[in-house]
Design a protein around this motif. Structure first.
Motif, PDB file in Angstrom:
ATOM      1  N   GLY A   1       0.770  -1.231   0.000  1.00 45.39           N
ATOM      2  CA  GLY A   1       0.000   0.000   0.000  1.00 45.39           C
ATOM      3  C   GLY A   1       0.802   1.282   0.000  1.00 45.39           C
ATOM      4  N   THR A   2       2.054   1.248   0.450  1.00 47.36           N
ATOM      5  CA  THR A   2       2.852   2.476   0.514  1.00 47.36           C
ATOM      6  C   THR A   2       3.785   2.643  -0.683  1.00 47.36           C
ATOM      7  N   LEU A   3       3.692   1.760  -1.674  1.00 53.35           N
ATOM      8  CA  LEU A   3       4.619   1.809  -2.801  1.00 53.35           C
ATOM      9  C   LEU A   3       4.087   2.750  -3.884  1.00 53.35           C
ATOM     10  N   TRP A   4       4.634   3.951  -3.941  1.00 56.57           N
ATOM     11  CA  TRP A   4       4.244   4.995  -4.898  1.00 56.57           C
ATOM     12  C   TRP A   4       5.488   5.564  -5.562  1.00 56.57           C
ATOM     13  N   SER A   5       5.300   6.161  -6.703  1.00 61.30           N
ATOM     14  CA  SER A   5       6.374   6.948  -7.309  1.00 61.30           C
ATOM     15  C   SER A   5       6.542   8.256  -6.537  1.00 61.30           C
ATOM     16  N   GLY A   6       7.650   8.952  -6.833  1.00 63.71           N
ATOM     17  CA  GLY A   6       7.809  10.311  -6.330  1.00 63.71           C
ATOM     18  C   GLY A   6       8.428  10.430  -4.954  1.00 63.71           C
TER      19      GLY A   6
ATOM     20  N   TYR B   1      11.882  -0.686  -2.578  1.00 66.86           N
ATOM     21  CA  TYR B   1      10.956  -1.714  -2.104  1.00 66.86           C
ATOM     22  C   TYR B   1      11.619  -3.080  -2.166  1.00 66.86           C
ATOM     23  N   GLN B   2      11.049  -4.024  -1.422  1.00 62.84           N
ATOM     24  CA  GLN B   2      11.558  -5.379  -1.426  1.00 62.84           C
ATOM     25  C   GLN B   2      10.415  -6.362  -1.198  1.00 62.84           C
TER      26      GLN B   2
ATOM     27  N   SER C   1       6.550 -11.665   2.073  1.00 65.49           N
ATOM     28  CA  SER C   1       6.657 -10.468   2.897  1.00 65.49           C
ATOM     29  C   SER C   1       7.177  -9.340   2.027  1.00 65.49           C
ATOM     30  N   ALA C   2       6.734  -8.127   2.303  1.00 66.85           N
ATOM     31  CA  ALA C   2       7.178  -6.988   1.499  1.00 66.85           C
ATOM     32  C   ALA C   2       7.221  -5.737   2.348  1.00 66.85           C
ATOM     33  N   ALA C   3       8.041  -4.807   1.938  1.00 66.76           N
ATOM     34  CA  ALA C   3       8.134  -3.519   2.630  1.00 66.76           C
ATOM     35  C   ALA C   3       8.718  -2.497   1.675  1.00 66.76           C
ATOM     36  N   THR C   4       8.512  -1.229   2.000  1.00 62.44           N
ATOM     37  CA  THR C   4       9.105  -0.127   1.246  1.00 62.44           C
ATOM     38  C   THR C   4       9.892   0.756   2.198  1.00 62.44           C
ATOM     39  N   SER C   5      10.602   1.703   1.615  1.00 65.87           N
ATOM     40  CA  SER C   5      11.366   2.641   2.435  1.00 65.87           C
ATOM     41  C   SER C   5      10.542   3.868   2.818  1.00 65.87           C
TER      42      SER C   5
ATOM     43  N   ASP D   1      14.351   7.691  -0.027  1.00 67.58           N
ATOM     44  CA  ASP D   1      15.625   6.986  -0.160  1.00 67.58           C
ATOM     45  C   ASP D   1      16.576   7.428   0.946  1.00 67.58           C
ATOM     46  N   SER D   2      16.971   8.701   0.925  1.00 64.76           N
ATOM     47  CA  SER D   2      17.966   9.172   1.891  1.00 64.76           C
ATOM     48  C   SER D   2      17.452   9.184   3.324  1.00 64.76           C
ATOM     49  N   GLN D   3      16.149   9.354   3.517  1.00 68.20           N
ATOM     50  CA  GLN D   3      15.562   9.345   4.857  1.00 68.20           C
ATOM     51  C   GLN D   3      14.630   8.158   5.071  1.00 68.20           C
ATOM     52  N   GLY D   4      14.735   7.175   4.195  1.00 69.23           N
ATOM     53  CA  GLY D   4      13.771   6.082   4.206  1.00 69.23           C
ATOM     54  C   GLY D   4      14.014   5.040   5.283  1.00 69.23           C
ATOM     55  N   LYS D   5      12.971   4.255   5.525  1.00 72.92           N
ATOM     56  CA  LYS D   5      13.086   3.120   6.426  1.00 72.92           C
ATOM     57  C   LYS D   5      13.901   2.007   5.775  1.00 72.92           C
ATOM     58  N   ASP D   6      14.347   1.044   6.606  1.00 70.13           N
ATOM     59  CA  ASP D   6      15.109  -0.097   6.117  1.00 70.13           C
ATOM     60  C   ASP D   6      14.133  -1.181   5.665  1.00 70.13           C
ATOM     61  N   GLU D   7      13.770  -1.162   4.403  1.00 67.22           N
ATOM     62  CA  GLU D   7      12.780  -2.115   3.893  1.00 67.22           C
ATOM     63  C   GLU D   7      13.280  -3.553   3.964  1.00 67.22           C
ATOM     64  N   ASN D   8      14.593  -3.743   3.872  1.00 65.38           N
ATOM     65  CA  ASN D   8      15.168  -5.078   3.976  1.00 65.38           C
ATOM     66  C   ASN D   8      14.912  -5.674   5.358  1.00 65.38           C
ATOM     67  N   LYS D   9      15.136  -4.883   6.394  1.00 67.41           N
ATOM     68  CA  LYS D   9      14.924  -5.367   7.765  1.00 67.41           C
ATOM     69  C   LYS D   9      13.437  -5.604   8.048  1.00 67.41           C
TER      70      LYS D   9
END
Length: 811
Positions: free
Chosen positions: A46-51, A221-222, A254-258, A267-275
């Motif tokens: 749900g949080t995966l958007w462009s921009g 994203y991952q 499982s999936a997550a975004t930054s 990107d520069s202030q994003g969450k750790d989507e891998n973790k």
């Protein structure tokens, strides 16, 4: 009447996306096709958007163009010129919701022809099942999207050992990389673009802009996939995961975004989507299917089971047992199927629970909920705030899903932050402003790419006052004073401050909006010219009236801010009033102009009827009659969400039979290629709303309309069965909510209320409106007969349930 099992089922796999079946946990969504040799799960996060976060100072010329547009409107009455100046007030387009990708499950069979094929979606338990038999072996696939564990789980079984040999592959229609984590686990990694133009925009440089190098636009994203097998072997490489000769396979996704908030660089202030993705996955794989399934079902039932709805079934009913595609064809050809109608009601609730959760990090529902397969989805799958984003949440409170309103309220809070900048920079006003389109970044400026958008939709200005209606609704239904004081009231006041500064006086001393639009509609002016930009469109004035009225009531509830309340009362009295046109219809424009399209899908000037409360057959019968005339002139045809809006209109006009007609129209099958049901608005075979294409707001608007047929509480009383159609002559419903935080149950027969239960969660005075006189067990009531039924007033105690009986059934 027992609650029937709530299922959509089919005898064949889905050939197209709008025949696939949706599951979701508020954040992770999947569309399940049910293929035999190749199963496809189209996936979303749900949080995966462009921009990235919205930019400021995007149009320094906006305010000067505002002044020029007003001069053209008031001094010259040149609507074409005003339209050109409105273009000069535009900012950038919104961003786009982005697909997570696909999971393909390839199984090779010696005999590719299955027998006893079956697939379904059980909306009571939120589980999708596919089952078929090949060469004497029965294969079963079950899919859940678990909110407690924040994973999608696919369970594959065979009823004979060692029969599962398959390959699992993940992919995205855009750029991605697959990485091997272990011999049973892979990760798909990617990055969303910096910008994606809307699907209706054509640009010389192409519609997709790569992610920038500064890290402020372009979200990481991952997707993680792990297979756990019982029997057989499993291996993994960058092409996917291979399983041989297993008896059971559990696939954990499982999936997550930054994404780290609307105002943070992804990107520069994003969450750790891998973790995040790996932590969810590693916790889930420790749990067996029975444990995961039990937890998932209990969590889903916590929301879904609150409302039960049953209608009497005709003795000769034969269509309820048909697969959904055949059932919808029978319904379109006139069959009575009340169980389909109750299923559709609950399906709307299922979708809301599946795409809008307060927990789990999800965001508010977009134009497609959380389900989207396109890189450039229709209308960017964004938040369209001139009705569609709001329609998604019309049923949240009344169908006892208040918590699911909270993601939308969080979005409103974010939009007020960016909207404060928009109000200041574009209009030189206080408060906060929102326009036609928004996104996960809470975009609030007029869209259009600095002059390339059509003001018909791009420059609509009334987003903040309409969004504020939802803040007041949440308070009305919950009576949460803390929420009203700390969240709703300050935001509503900010929207009102924008409106106060934006309003100007016309030559007659009325306060009007200028420039003003009636969303996506056009008029023919006094000179015979087409126009879209004018002054004081009816919708504008109704929305501001609604905000001011709600704010006055909120101030009284809090017993504070008297000076501002008095200011609002004075401003409301000067608003440009409603007018009835020469044809007896409610006037849409500043003048009694003709419409370019007399059957336009938007009926925006009936906002005061629904979702507003300015117009009612009970309080303003003349304007209600004019609203009815408007609907008759517009006609019953329309796109999916437009049909849904009309259910609400007719319910508010207390015409249950016409509301029911609109319900049958929106349940009209569409999208079936090769049949006479191939085109038009209505419902796809998976019951998704067809704009067309798919927009989920029609599902939610229909749910709201069906609720309004059964229960209304917007006029200060609780009206039981206000718009009951002949087709629903006998039935029952429990768990609906009324304003004042009352939970309502009702039973009726021969279109007459028999009994009702009323649970007073917050306590306080209750005013009931019924067609016939009632008695309330153990309570002294004040009862009086009016032109519109009986009014019964009594005092309730917090937490107590009251039994209401129709006197005619007590005799």
């Amino acid at each position: 009447m027992a609650q029937p099992v709530q299922k959509l089922w089919y005898k064949t796999p889905a050939k197209v996306w709008t025949a696939a079946l949706p599951v979701g946990n508020g954040r992770l969504g999947a569309m399940i096709f049910g293929g035999v040799n190749e199963e496809l799960l189209q996936l979303n996060e749900g949080t995966l958007w462009s921009g990235g976060p919205v930019r400021t100072n995007v149009n320094p010329n906006a305010y000067s163009n505002l002044l020029l547009a007003r001069k053209a409107l008031f001094e010259e009455e040149d609507y074409s010129k005003a339209n050109e100046y409105a273009k000069g007030m535009q900012g950038y387009y919104s961003e786009s919701y982005f697909p997570l990708g696909d999971l393909k499950i390839s199984q090779k069979f010696k005999d590719a022809q299955p027998s006893a094929y079956y697939r379904d979606l059980n909306i009571q338990d939120a589980v999708a099942t596919t089952r078929f038999t090949i060469d004497g072996v029965t294969y079963t696939r079950q899919v859940i999207s678990s909110a407690p564990d924040q994973v999608i789980v696919v369970r594959l079984t065979a009823d004979k050992p060692g029969q599962l040999s398959l390959k699992l592959k993940t992919q995205n229609p855009y750029k991605y990389t697959n990485v091997v984590i272990s011999n049973s686990e892979i990760a798909m990694k990617g990055k969303a673009p910096s910008h994606i133009d809307p699907n209706y925009v054509r640009t010389a440089n192409g519609p997709i802009t790569e992610a920038d190098t500064a890290g402020c636009r372009g979200m990481r994203y991952q997707l993680r996939l792990k297979a756990v097998n019982t029997g057989g072997t499993v291996t993994a490489d960058t092409s996917g995961v291979n399983i041989a000769n297993a008896t059971e396979v559990m696939i954990y996704l499982s999936a997550a975004t930054s994404f780290n908030g609307f105002d943070k660089c992804p990107d520069s202030q994003g969450k750790d989507e891998n973790k995040i993705a790996s932590d969810y996955l590693n916790a889930a794989i420790k749990k067996s299917w029975p444990v995961l399934y039990k937890s998932h079902v209990a969590d889903f039932h916590h929301y879904f089971d609150r409302v039960k709805f049953n209608l009497a079934v005709p003795a000769d009913n034969t269509v309820a047992g048909l697969p959904m595609n055949e059932r919808l064809i029978s319904y379109a050809e006139g069959a009575k199927d009340p169980q389909l109608e109750t299923l559709y009601f609950q399906y709307g609730r299922y979708l809301l629970v599946s795409c809008s959760r307060p927990e789990g990090g999800g965001v508010n529902s977009n134009l497609q909920g959380i389900w989207n397969k396109e890189i450039r989805p229709p209308w960017s799958s964004n938040y369209t705030t001139n009705i569609n984003a709001q329609m998604n949440y019309w049923p949240a409170e009344v169908t006892n899903l208040s918590e699911l309103h909270l993601p939308f309220i969080r979005f409103i809070k974010n939009a007020a932050v960016t909207g404060k900048t928009t109000a200041a920079q574009f209009y030189h006003t206080g408060g906060w402003a929102v326009h036609h389109n928004s996104d996960i970044w809470a975009l609030s400026n007029p869209v259009g790419d600095i002059g390339n958008g059509d003001p018909m939709w791009a420059n609509w200005t009334m987003g903040s006052p309409w969004l504020s209606q939802h803040l007041w609704w949440h308070y009305e239904f919950t009576h949460d004073k803390k929420f009203l004081k700390e969240t709703a009231y300050p935001l509503m006041k900010g929207a009102a401050e924008f409106c106060i500064d934006f309003l100007v006086e016309d030559k007659n001393g009325y306060l009007v909006t200028a420039p003003s639009l009636s969303p996506e509609n056009a008029f023919i002016d006094d000179k015979g010219k087409k126009g879209v930009v004018s002054i004081a469109t009816t919708m504008d004035m109704e929305i501001i009236w609604d905000l001011f009225t709600n704010l006055i009531d909120a101030s009284k509830e809090l017993n504070e801010d008297t000076a501002f309340r008095n200011l609002i009362i004075a401003k409301r009295a000067k608003l440009f009033p409603l007018h009835i046109g020469k044809k007896g219809n409610l006037q849409e424009w500043y003048k009694d102009w003709e419409d370019v399209d007399p059957h336009h899908r938007h009926v925006s000037h009936l906002f005061g009827l629904y979702p507003g409360r300015e117009i009612s057959p009970i309080t303003t019968p003349a304007f209600a009659a004019a609203s009815k005339k408007t609907l008759e002139m517009r006609g019953d045809a329309g796109t999916g969400w437009s049909l849904a809006w009309k259910i609400n209109f007719w319910a508010r006009l207390l015409d249950g039979n016409h509301a029911y007609k609109m319900l049958r129209d929106i349940l009209h099958l569409t999208g079936e290629a090769g049949t006479k049901y191939a085109n038009g608005g209505g419902s796809y075979v998976n019951l998704f709303d067809a704009h067309p294409p798919f927009q989920i707001d029609g599902n939610f608007g229909s749910l709201s309309g069906m609720s309004e047929m059964l229960l209304q509480s917007h006029l200060g009383d609780i009206s039981l069965l206000p718009a009951l159609p002949d087709a629903w002559s006998e039935g029952s419903i429990s768990g609906l909510k009324a304003r004042g935080n009352f939970e309502i149950g009702m039973k009726w027969k021969n279109k007459k209320l028999q009994t009702a239960t009323l649970k007073s969660i917050a306590g306080g005075t209750c005013v009931l409106r019924t067609v016939d006189p009632v008695k309330i067990a153990g309570v002294k009531i004040s009862s009086k007969k009016t032109q519109n039924g009986y009014i019964s007033t009594f005092t309730t105690q917090k937490g107590k349930t009251y039994t209401v009986s129709a006197l005619q059934y007590l005799k």
